[in-house]
Design an enzyme around this catalytic site. Structure first.
Site, PDB file in Angstrom:
ATOM      1  N   HIS A 106      56.031  44.219  26.821  1.00  0.00           N
ATOM      2  CA  HIS A 106      55.857  42.785  27.099  1.00  0.00           C
ATOM      3  C   HIS A 106      57.082  41.975  26.645  1.00  0.00           C
ATOM      4  CE1 HIS A 106      52.510  39.630  27.879  1.00  0.00           C
ATOM      5  NE2 HIS A 106      53.694  39.188  28.259  1.00  0.00           N
TER       6      HIS A 106
ATOM      7  N   GLU B 174      47.158  45.683  24.925  1.00  0.00           N
ATOM      8  CA  GLU B 174      48.491  45.711  24.320  1.00  0.00           C
ATOM      9  C   GLU B 174      48.342  45.730  22.805  1.00  0.00           C
ATOM     10  OE1 GLU B 174      50.824  42.483  25.927  1.00  0.00           O
ATOM     11  OE2 GLU B 174      50.522  43.177  27.990  1.00  0.00           O
TER      12      GLU B 174
HETATM   13  P1  NAI Z   1      53.659  30.404  38.623  1.00  0.00           P
HETATM   14  O1  NAI Z   1      52.386  29.719  38.323  1.00  0.00           O
HETATM   15  O2  NAI Z   1      54.893  29.601  38.792  1.00  0.00           O
HETATM   16  O3  NAI Z   1      53.485  31.330  39.944  1.00  0.00           O
HETATM   17  C1  NAI Z   1      52.352  32.108  40.191  1.00  0.00           C
HETATM   18  C2  NAI Z   1      52.144  32.152  41.690  1.00  0.00           C
HETATM   19  O4  NAI Z   1      51.097  33.070  41.976  1.00  0.00           O
HETATM   20  C3  NAI Z   1      51.731  30.810  42.279  1.00  0.00           C
HETATM   21  O5  NAI Z   1      52.589  30.471  43.356  1.00  0.00           O
HETATM   22  C4  NAI Z   1      50.300  31.055  42.754  1.00  0.00           C
HETATM   23  O6  NAI Z   1      49.955  30.288  43.889  1.00  0.00           O
HETATM   24  C5  NAI Z   1      50.330  32.526  43.046  1.00  0.00           C
HETATM   25  N1  NAI Z   1      49.021  33.161  43.059  1.00  0.00           N
HETATM   26  C6  NAI Z   1      47.938  32.895  42.276  1.00  0.00           C
HETATM   27  N2  NAI Z   1      46.913  33.711  42.623  1.00  0.00           N
HETATM   28  C7  NAI Z   1      47.361  34.493  43.625  1.00  0.00           C
HETATM   29  C8  NAI Z   1      46.757  35.525  44.394  1.00  0.00           C
HETATM   30  N3  NAI Z   1      45.500  35.912  44.183  1.00  0.00           N
HETATM   31  N4  NAI Z   1      47.504  36.106  45.349  1.00  0.00           N
HETATM   32  C9  NAI Z   1      48.785  35.720  45.583  1.00  0.00           C
HETATM   33  N5  NAI Z   1      49.400  34.748  44.889  1.00  0.00           N
HETATM   34  C10 NAI Z   1      48.692  34.150  43.919  1.00  0.00           C
HETATM   35  O7  NAI Z   1      53.842  31.483  37.452  1.00  0.00           O
HETATM   36  P2  NAI Z   1      55.203  32.146  36.950  1.00  0.00           P
HETATM   37  O8  NAI Z   1      55.819  31.285  35.914  1.00  0.00           O
HETATM   38  O9  NAI Z   1      56.004  32.562  38.117  1.00  0.00           O
HETATM   39  O10 NAI Z   1      54.615  33.453  36.198  1.00  0.00           O
HETATM   40  C11 NAI Z   1      54.054  34.531  36.950  1.00  0.00           C
HETATM   41  C12 NAI Z   1      53.419  35.519  36.009  1.00  0.00           C
HETATM   42  O11 NAI Z   1      54.392  36.049  35.104  1.00  0.00           O
HETATM   43  C13 NAI Z   1      52.305  34.943  35.116  1.00  0.00           C
HETATM   44  O12 NAI Z   1      51.233  35.857  35.087  1.00  0.00           O
HETATM   45  C14 NAI Z   1      52.923  34.885  33.743  1.00  0.00           C
HETATM   46  O13 NAI Z   1      51.954  35.023  32.748  1.00  0.00           O
HETATM   47  C15 NAI Z   1      53.836  36.107  33.795  1.00  0.00           C
HETATM   48  N6  NAI Z   1      54.907  36.077  32.808  1.00  0.00           N
HETATM   49  C16 NAI Z   1      55.199  37.248  32.153  1.00  0.00           C
HETATM   50  C17 NAI Z   1      56.205  37.297  31.210  1.00  0.00           C
HETATM   51  C18 NAI Z   1      56.544  38.580  30.525  1.00  0.00           C
HETATM   52  O14 NAI Z   1      57.026  38.556  29.399  1.00  0.00           O
HETATM   53  N7  NAI Z   1      56.360  39.715  31.166  1.00  0.00           N
HETATM   54  C19 NAI Z   1      56.955  36.079  30.823  1.00  0.00           C
HETATM   55  C20 NAI Z   1      56.626  34.924  31.644  1.00  0.00           C
HETATM   56  C21 NAI Z   1      55.617  34.937  32.574  1.00  0.00           C
END
Ligand code: NAI
Length: 401
Positions: free
Chosen positions: A282, A259
């Site tokens: 992003h 990025e």
């Molecule tokens: P979270 O931690 O609440 O949820 C992530 C989930 O993924 C968890 O339930 C976990 O068990 C699961 N997980 C982990 N490895 C896995 C795998 N190999 N297969 C299947 N499931 C798996 O995280 P949250 O807050 O929901 O964020 C999710 C993603 O969104 C993160 O990567 C975060 O960095 C990204 N994000 C992106 C933003 C953007 O601006 N585009 C803003 C905020 C978050």
């Protein structure tokens, strides 16, 4: 002396009333702090508030010791967390304030991809009036596959069902399905039945390129992919090939393996220029509402820490959630190196001075212990000097109710 909150990088103004009400004087800086300006801020601030562009490295921490650092954002990589902890500085952030923003964008993209809206709009911008209904679908009744059913994934689940979508999800941890969503025990099973696949996993070794050529091939012909999670999760070359072949009908990506650092740097990607592909820089979590909610959450955490000593949800520090100090009591907040014998030495000082301890709270990590003692009022500063002089003491502070 009045506590000072130094806020850098235009932290949202919603932080100000919360800090002011707790007695803070607020100093604001529009940009990131670095060099001498950062060192001066660390030396003067009672609490320092930053966003992602102010790097607080170990060397800078030698300049001063605010009671806490607030990262008014999600990530905390910009602070050297372990050295901050060793210096007795808890660091707070706002991990979930933009969850809803990402979830809403994901749902919007699901509709845009199903209706090919971005492509139709681009054609019209170029002067082409294409009214064809071919390959345009309602999302109602279609299957959304959510990979990663955490904070964002589960919100997407609720919103998608409210639009009449059928939701399946896959997570490595067993999760409570919301509404009528159904778990799938393998990624492959989810890929095989989803019309739209949306990724909401963290960046870990297990998610590195979890969507590559083999997984794309397992998706239903004509399905679409959304990645608003992390750039490392999708092999973009393989995705570009699958889009060109038509096997994948569309994609929306907000995150990329590389990025640009700023708008001055060109964005390079094999996905540029492909039809029915929505590319966003992003911005999944970038809304006014998210910024406001981050400001409120982090300001409240800083105030709670300053007034009560609470370190609940600190990212680098033993977490202690403390009740309000009872009237007439004195609270001693003592951070020390986690070695045997410190507590009994502390207790000995209180016993010798006949000061009654009414409540004691303690949490430790392998390096640092944080003990809070609510004690009866005492005369003189003998205890304070004795505790401050312990060789293991990192820092201490005292409040009276
Ligand atoms: P979270 O931690 O609440 O949820 C992530 C989930 O993924 C968890 O339930 C976990 O068990 C699961 N997980 C982990 N490895 C896995 C795998 N190999 N297969 C299947 N499931 C798996 O995280 P949250 O807050 O929901 O964020 C999710 C993603 O969104 C993160 O990567 C975060 O960095 C990204 N994000 C992106 C933003 C953007 O601006 N585009 C803003 C905020 C978050």
């Amino acid at each position: 002396m009045q506590p000072i909150a130094i806020l850098a990088e235009n932290v949202h103004a919603a932080a100000d009333p919360i800090l002011r009400e707790a007695g803070f004087t607020i100093e604001r800086h529009a940009g990131a702090l670095e060099g001498d300006a950062l060192r001066a801020a660390l030396a003067r601030a009672t609490v320092l508030g930053i966003r992602s562009k102010t790097s607080v490295r170990e060397a800078a921490l030698a300049a001063g010791r605010p009671a806490a650092i607030g990262c008014f954002c999600i990530g905390t990589d910009q602070v050297d967390l372990a050295p901050a902890s060793r210096a007795g500085i808890p660091v707070f952030n706002s991990p979930f304030s933009n969850t809803r923003s990402v979830a809403e964008m994901t749902v919007a993209e699901a509709i845009c991809l199903a209706r090919r809206l971005f492509e139709k709009s681009s054609l019209l911008h170029a002067g082409t009036w294409d009214k064809s209904a071919k390959d345009a679908h309602e999302v109602r009744g279609r299957t959304l596959g959510i990979v990663g059913y955490g904070h964002i994934g589960s919100q997407v689940s609720v919103l998608a069902e409210s639009m009449g979508m059928r939701v399946v999800f896959h997570d490595i941890i067993r999760k409570l399905p919301l509404g009528n969503a159904q778990p799938r025990h393998s990624l492959d099973a989810l890929l095989a039945e989803s019309d739209i696949v949306t990724l909401h996993v963290p960046s870990t070794p297990s998610t590195e390129r979890m969507i590559g050529a083999p997984q794309l091939a397992r998706m239903k012909p004509g399905a679409a992919l959304i990645n608003n999670a992390r750039g490392s999760v999708v092999d973009v070359d393989a995705l570009a090939a699958a889009l060109r072949s038509g096997h994948v009908s569309g994609a929306a990506l907000d995150v990329f393996p590389q990025e640009p650092a700023s708008r001055d740097e060109a964005f390079e990607s094999p996905l540029r220029g492909l039809g029915n592909v929505i590319l966003t820089p992003h911005i999944g979590g970038s809304t006014e509402e998210a910024q406001e909610s981050i400001a409120i959450e982090v300001a409240e955490k800083l105030v709670r820490h300053w007034t009560s000593g609470s370190t609940a949800s600190a990212v680098n520090f033993p977490e202690v959630d403390l009740p309000t100090l009872r009237a007439g009591q004195v609270r001693i907040m003592h951070v020390h190196r986690n070695v045997p014998g410190v507590l009994s030495t502390m207790h000995g000082h209180f016993a010798r001075e006949s000061v009654n301890i009414n409540a004691e709270y303690l949490q430790s990590d392998p390096h640092t212990s944080y003990v809070i003692l609510d004690v009866d009022p005492f005369e003189g500063d003998g205890i304070v000097r004795a505790l401050a002089a312990l060789p293991e003491t990192v820092r201490m502070r005292l409040t009276r109710a």
